[in-house]
Design an enzyme around this catalytic site. Structure first.
Site, PDB file in Angstrom:
ATOM      1  N   SER A   6      12.385 -17.037-127.100  1.00 25.17           N
ATOM      2  CA  SER A   6      11.504 -17.116-125.932  1.00 25.17           C
ATOM      3  C   SER A   6      10.054 -16.851-126.328  1.00 25.17           C
ATOM      4  CB  SER A   6      11.936 -16.083-124.893  1.00 25.17           C
ATOM      5  OG  SER A   6      10.945 -15.981-123.905  1.00 25.17           O
ATOM      6  N   HIS A  31      12.454 -21.543-125.557  1.00 23.45           N
ATOM      7  CA  HIS A  31      12.581 -21.125-124.155  1.00 23.45           C
ATOM      8  C   HIS A  31      11.200 -20.760-123.614  1.00 23.45           C
ATOM      9  CE1 HIS A  31      14.905 -19.538-120.735  1.00 23.45           C
ATOM     10  NE2 HIS A  31      14.036 -18.517-120.715  1.00 23.45           N
ATOM     11  N   ASP A  33       9.193 -19.332-120.392  1.00 27.14           N
ATOM     12  CA  ASP A  33       9.330 -18.583-119.142  1.00 27.14           C
ATOM     13  C   ASP A  33       8.104 -18.774-118.267  1.00 27.14           C
ATOM     14  OD1 ASP A  33      11.855 -17.183-119.328  1.00 27.14           O
ATOM     15  OD2 ASP A  33      10.968 -16.160-121.056  1.00 27.14           O
ATOM     16  N   MET A  35       6.303 -17.858-114.841  1.00 29.39           N
ATOM     17  CA  MET A  35       6.326 -16.841-113.773  1.00 29.39           C
ATOM     18  C   MET A  35       5.095 -16.997-112.894  1.00 29.39           C
ATOM     19  SD  MET A  35       7.323 -13.614-116.101  1.00 29.39           S
ATOM     20  CE  MET A  35       8.773 -13.610-117.159  1.00 29.39           C
ATOM     21  N   HIS A  64      12.093 -22.442-117.964  1.00 31.77           N
ATOM     22  CA  HIS A  64      12.755 -21.563-116.993  1.00 31.77           C
ATOM     23  C   HIS A  64      11.739 -21.208-115.908  1.00 31.77           C
ATOM     24  CE1 HIS A  64      14.677 -17.284-116.354  1.00 31.77           C
ATOM     25  NE2 HIS A  64      14.770 -18.064-115.293  1.00 31.77           N
ATOM     26  N   MET A  66      10.618 -19.332-112.904  1.00 31.78           N
ATOM     27  CA  MET A  66      10.815 -18.169-112.023  1.00 31.78           C
ATOM     28  C   MET A  66       9.682 -18.248-111.000  1.00 31.78           C
ATOM     29  SD  MET A  66      11.682 -15.523-115.065  1.00 31.78           S
ATOM     30  CE  MET A  66      11.038 -16.653-116.296  1.00 31.78           C
ATOM     31  N   MET A 136      21.294 -14.537-115.810  1.00 33.51           N
ATOM     32  CA  MET A 136      20.242 -13.575-116.176  1.00 33.51           C
ATOM     33  C   MET A 136      20.897 -12.236-116.499  1.00 33.51           C
ATOM     34  SD  MET A 136      17.337 -15.078-116.210  1.00 33.51           S
ATOM     35  CE  MET A 136      16.438 -13.584-116.625  1.00 33.51           C
ATOM     36  N   ASP A 174      20.151 -14.684-120.820  1.00 36.34           N
ATOM     37  CA  ASP A 174      18.706 -14.492-120.979  1.00 36.34           C
ATOM     38  C   ASP A 174      18.316 -13.091-120.532  1.00 36.34           C
ATOM     39  OD1 ASP A 174      15.968 -14.758-121.075  1.00 36.34           O
ATOM     40  OD2 ASP A 174      15.826 -16.182-119.417  1.00 36.34           O
TER      41      ASP A 174
HETATM   42  C1  DX5 Z   1      12.823 -12.492-118.515  1.00 30.28           C
HETATM   43  C2  DX5 Z   1      12.737 -13.862-119.155  1.00 30.28           C
HETATM   44  C3  DX5 Z   1      13.305 -13.905-120.507  1.00 30.28           C
HETATM   45  C4  DX5 Z   1      12.571 -13.059-121.533  1.00 30.28           C
HETATM   46  C5  DX5 Z   1      13.615 -12.463-122.421  1.00 30.28           C
HETATM   47  O1  DX5 Z   1      12.233 -12.553-117.260  1.00 30.28           O
HETATM   48  O2  DX5 Z   1      13.419 -14.824-118.371  1.00 30.28           O
HETATM   49  O3  DX5 Z   1      13.419 -15.221-120.989  1.00 30.28           O
HETATM   50  O4  DX5 Z   1      11.669 -13.781-122.310  1.00 30.28           O
HETATM   51  O5  DX5 Z   1      13.003 -11.592-123.271  1.00 30.28           O
HETATM   52  P1  DX5 Z   1      13.782 -10.477-124.094  1.00 30.28           P
HETATM   53  O6  DX5 Z   1      14.680 -11.200-125.043  1.00 30.28           O
HETATM   54  O7  DX5 Z   1      12.680  -9.725-124.755  1.00 30.28           O
HETATM   55  O8  DX5 Z   1      14.545  -9.654-123.096  1.00 30.28           O
HETATM   56 ZN    ZN Z   2      13.867 -16.924-119.314  1.00 33.09          ZN
END
Ligand code: DX5
Ligand code: ZN
Length: 234
Positions: A6, A31, A33, A35, A64, A66, A136, A174
Site C-alpha cells: 500500500s 494498493h 488508498d 480517503m 480502494h 474510502m 477490512m 487490508d
Molecule cells: C487503511 C487502508 C490500508 C492501509 C494498510 O485504511 O485501507 O490499505 O494502507 O496499512 P497497514 O498495512 O500499515 O495497516
Molecule cells: Zn486499503
C-alpha cells in the site's frame, strides 16, 4: 496469491520513486488508498496523483475508495489508470449495485469492501457482481494500526460462500497485515494481501515481498495438510 503493497505507507514526497520501488519488488498489485475526510477521518490523495504514477509502471492499480460519493470519482480514476476500483458495502445496497455495475461497464475490475463492524452478510447480494471481496482487518482511515483478529471469521465465511456458490472472486485482506497475520489470513482463506507499514518499512522490499509469499505458502500448505489429516481420521 497476490501481494499488494500500500502506497499509504510510503514517503508522500516521493510517490513516483516509491511506486517504482514497489513495481520492481516483485509485488503483484499496487494498493492505492483514497480517503475523502468524510467516509473516513483522513485525507490521502486523488486521481491527479494516481495519474502521475501510471507512466512509472505497468503494475495493476488496486484503487480502494474510502469515500462517501464514489460516483463522482469513478471516471477520474479510470482515466488515471485504475485497474480495479473497490467501493464500500456501507454505502447501502442500492448504491452498491449501481456503482459495481458502473465500474464493470467501464471495463474495470470491481471490488467490494466490508468494514470491521459491518456484517459480511451485507456483501451477500453482490457476490456475483464482484472480482474482489475486501475484508477490512482494521477500521479504515490510517495505516500502521493493529490487526483485528475478530475479522477472521469473515474471511472464512467469504471462502465458504466462494466454494459453495462456485464463484471466483479474490478474498483480499487490508490493515495490520504483516508476516504473521498474513499467515493467519491465508489459513482462513484469504488469497490477496494488502500490506503497508510491514512491507514498506523494510529496506529490501523485494526480500520482504518474497518472505510474505513464503509465510502465506507455508500457511496454505499447513491448511491442506490439516484438511487431509481430518479426512483421513474421520
Ligand atoms: C487503511 C487502508 C490500508 C492501509 C494498510 O485504511 O485501507 O490499505 O494502507 O496499512 P497497514 O498495512 O500499515 O495497516
Ligand atoms: Zn486499503
Amino acid at each position: 496469491m497476490i501481494i499488494a503493497p500500500s502506497l499509504l505507507a510510503a514517503d508522500f514526497g516521493r510517490f513516483a520513486k516509491e511506486a517504482e520501488r514497489i513495481s520492481r519488488s516483485g509485488a503483484d498489485w499496487l494498493h492505492l488508498d483514497i480517503m475523502d475526510g468524510h467516509f473516513v477521518p483522513n485525507i490521502s490523495f486523488g486521481p491527479q496523483v494516481v495519474k502521475t504514477l501510471r507512466p512509472v509502471s505497468r503494475i495493476f492499480f488496486d484503487v480502494h475508495l474510502m469515500c462517501s460519493r464514489p460516483e463522482i470519482l469513478l471516471a477520474p480514476f479510470r482515466e488515471a489508470g485504475a485497474s480495479q476500483i473497490t467501493i464500500h458495502v456501507e454505502l447501502g445496497d442500492q448504491a452498491v449495485t449501481q456503482l459495481l455495475w458502473k465500474i464493470k461497464s467501464m471495463g474495470l475490475k470491481a471490488g467490494l469492501a466490508v468494514n470491521p463492524p459491518t456484517s459480511i452478510s451485507h456483501a451477500l447480494p453482490h457476490l456475483e457482481q464482484i472480482d474482489t471481496l475486501l475484508v477490512m482487518t482494521v477500521n479504515p482511515g490510517f495505516g500502521g494500526q493493529s490487526f483485528i483478529y475478530e475479522t477472521l471469521p469473515k474471511v472464512q465465511q467469504a471462502a465458504a460462500w466462494r466454494r459453495t456458490r462456485e464463484l471466483d472472486y479474490r478474498i483480499e485482506v487490508d490493515g495490520g497485515v504483516n508476516f504473521a497475520t498474513a499467515a493467519e489470513c491465508a489459513r482462513a482463506g484469504a488469497d490477496t494481501f494488502v500490506s503497508g507499514t510491514a512491507l514498506l518499512g523494510c529496506r529490501n522490499l523485494g526480500a520482504a515481498v518474497k518472505k510474505m509469499r513464503k509465510c502465506v505458502e507455508a500457511a496454505q500448505a499447513d491448511g491442506t495438510r490439516q484438511t487431509m489429516l481430518q479426512a483421513a481420521t474421520s
